[in-house]
Design a protein around this motif. Structure first.
Motif, PDB file in Angstrom:
ATOM      1  N   ASP A 114      39.813 -60.732  36.251  1.00  0.00           N
ATOM      2  CA  ASP A 114      40.912 -61.006  36.717  1.00  0.00           C
ATOM      3  C   ASP A 114      41.372 -60.050  37.758  1.00  0.00           C
ATOM      4  O   ASP A 114      41.742 -59.017  37.203  1.00  0.00           O
ATOM      5  CB  ASP A 114      41.935 -60.938  35.555  1.00  0.00           C
ATOM      6  N   LEU A 115      41.482 -60.455  38.924  1.00  0.00           N
ATOM      7  CA  LEU A 115      41.831 -59.507  40.151  1.00  0.00           C
ATOM      8  C   LEU A 115      42.890 -59.915  40.932  1.00  0.00           C
ATOM      9  O   LEU A 115      43.046 -59.872  41.940  1.00  0.00           O
ATOM     10  CB  LEU A 115      40.588 -59.438  40.933  1.00  0.00           C
ATOM     11  N   ILE A 116      43.737 -60.844  40.150  1.00  0.00           N
ATOM     12  CA  ILE A 116      44.790 -61.401  40.709  1.00  0.00           C
ATOM     13  C   ILE A 116      45.788 -60.245  41.308  1.00  0.00           C
ATOM     14  O   ILE A 116      46.262 -59.290  40.503  1.00  0.00           O
ATOM     15  CB  ILE A 116      45.739 -62.101  39.642  1.00  0.00           C
ATOM     16  N   GLY A 117      46.028 -60.293  42.570  1.00  0.00           N
ATOM     17  CA  GLY A 117      46.908 -59.245  43.180  1.00  0.00           C
ATOM     18  C   GLY A 117      46.360 -57.879  43.245  1.00  0.00           C
ATOM     19  O   GLY A 117      47.028 -57.029  43.726  1.00  0.00           O
ATOM     20  N   ALA A 118      45.039 -57.734  43.003  1.00  0.00           N
ATOM     21  CA  ALA A 118      44.289 -56.349  42.967  1.00  0.00           C
ATOM     22  C   ALA A 118      44.256 -55.695  44.400  1.00  0.00           C
ATOM     23  O   ALA A 118      44.196 -56.525  45.441  1.00  0.00           O
ATOM     24  CB  ALA A 118      42.818 -56.483  42.551  1.00  0.00           C
ATOM     25  N   ARG A 119      44.302 -54.606  44.379  1.00  0.00           N
ATOM     26  CA  ARG A 119      44.342 -53.764  45.643  1.00  0.00           C
ATOM     27  C   ARG A 119      42.776 -53.194  46.002  1.00  0.00           C
ATOM     28  O   ARG A 119      42.500 -52.331  45.488  1.00  0.00           O
ATOM     29  CB  ARG A 119      45.413 -52.537  45.642  1.00  0.00           C
TER      30      ARG A 119
END
Length: 279
Positions: free
Chosen positions: A194-199
């Motif tokens: 889950d790398l949703i919106g990850a920087r």
């Protein structure tokens, strides 16, 4: 009984596995459902033609789909299944010309062949990867089997357990991934993450396992994705500005179309730069 035309017998390459809308009867615009959302302006039931589909099977708002709220249409690709079903499976007879039952059969078959063509894409790409040479013989057999399945009759295709076939092919694609990513290390295993919106600006993701990862709206500006496995990764609204995806594999055009990028984004040869990306 399988179709036996010369075109059907010829093994596919990636050029065969791109949509040719001029040879299709707007199947994706009629067979598939969509729900009013950020991707589609209205609801549409499966088997109901889109209101924008003309009598000539062309989209009436094709040049302004994004502005009209149909972004989902601009990122979709059938991997050439539309023309295969239209011209080969159903012999060039449109769903409008053949009556209600004929249309239903076409609409049932189209999603099955689309899945098979997606597998053909991955298998064809795999056969071009030198690192996958140890499994090339198995890949060729799987490709030939998948191609034979696409040539089955409409009735046979409607009954096909395509999920079971996908599972068998996926086991082989996992072996390809292991060969391609040899030496990547445990830290690069982000399968299903889950790398949703990850920087992840400037992140080192070389040879990363990103199979099925959720990268929706993630910032991958300047990230290094060389040699990464991107099969099934969700790249909707992912920022790929100046990212390096050269050598990345199992990346498809629909994934890329759903992302954001620029002229500075470096891509593998198997895909093309989306027209809506900024310069």
């Amino acid at each position: 009984m399988e179709q036996t035309s010369a075109a059907a017998r010829r093994a596919p390459d990636l050029r065969d596995l791109r949509a040719d809308c001029g040879s299709c009867f707007g199947l994706c615009c009629a067979a598939l459902p969509f729900t009013a959302s950020a991707d589609f302006a209205v609801d549409k039931a499966a088997g109901t033609p889109c209101g924008n589909l003309g009598e000539d099977f062309r989209c009436g708002i094709h040049d302004r789909l994004r502005g009209e709220g149909f972004t989902g249409c601009t990122v979709y690709d059938c991997f050439g299944a539309g023309q295969k079903v239209s011209q080969d499976t159903f012999g060039g007879q449109s769903w409008r010309a053949g009556g209600r039952e004929h249309a239903r059969r076409m609409f049932d078959v189209f999603p099955v062949v689309r899945q098979l063509h997606e597998l053909l894409w991955y298998l064809t790409e795999s056969l071009a990867l030198p690192a996958a040479r140890p499994v090339h013989a198995d890949l060729r057999r799987a490709l030939d089997e998948t191609e034979r399945l696409t040539r089955r009759t409409a009735e046979e295709l409607a009954e096909l357990d395509v999920a079971a076939h996908r599972q068998r092919v996926n086991a082989l694609l996992l072996r390809v991934s292991d060969l391609m990513r040899a030496g990547a290390g445990r830290r690069q295993n982000r399968r299903g993450a889950d790398l949703i919106g990850a920087r992840l600006k400037g992140a080192d993701l070389r040879k990363a396992n990103l199979r099925g990862a959720y990268l929706i709206a993630a910032d991958l500006t300047g990230a290094d994705l060389r040699g990464a496995d991107l099969i099934g990764a969700d790249l909707r609204d992912t920022d790929l500005t100046d990212a390096d995806l050269t050598g990345a594999f199992f990346l498809t055009q629909p994934q890329l179309n759903a992302a954001r990028g620029t002229a500075g984004t470096r891509l593998p040869a198997s895909v093309t730069r989306p027209g809506h990306w900024t310069s």
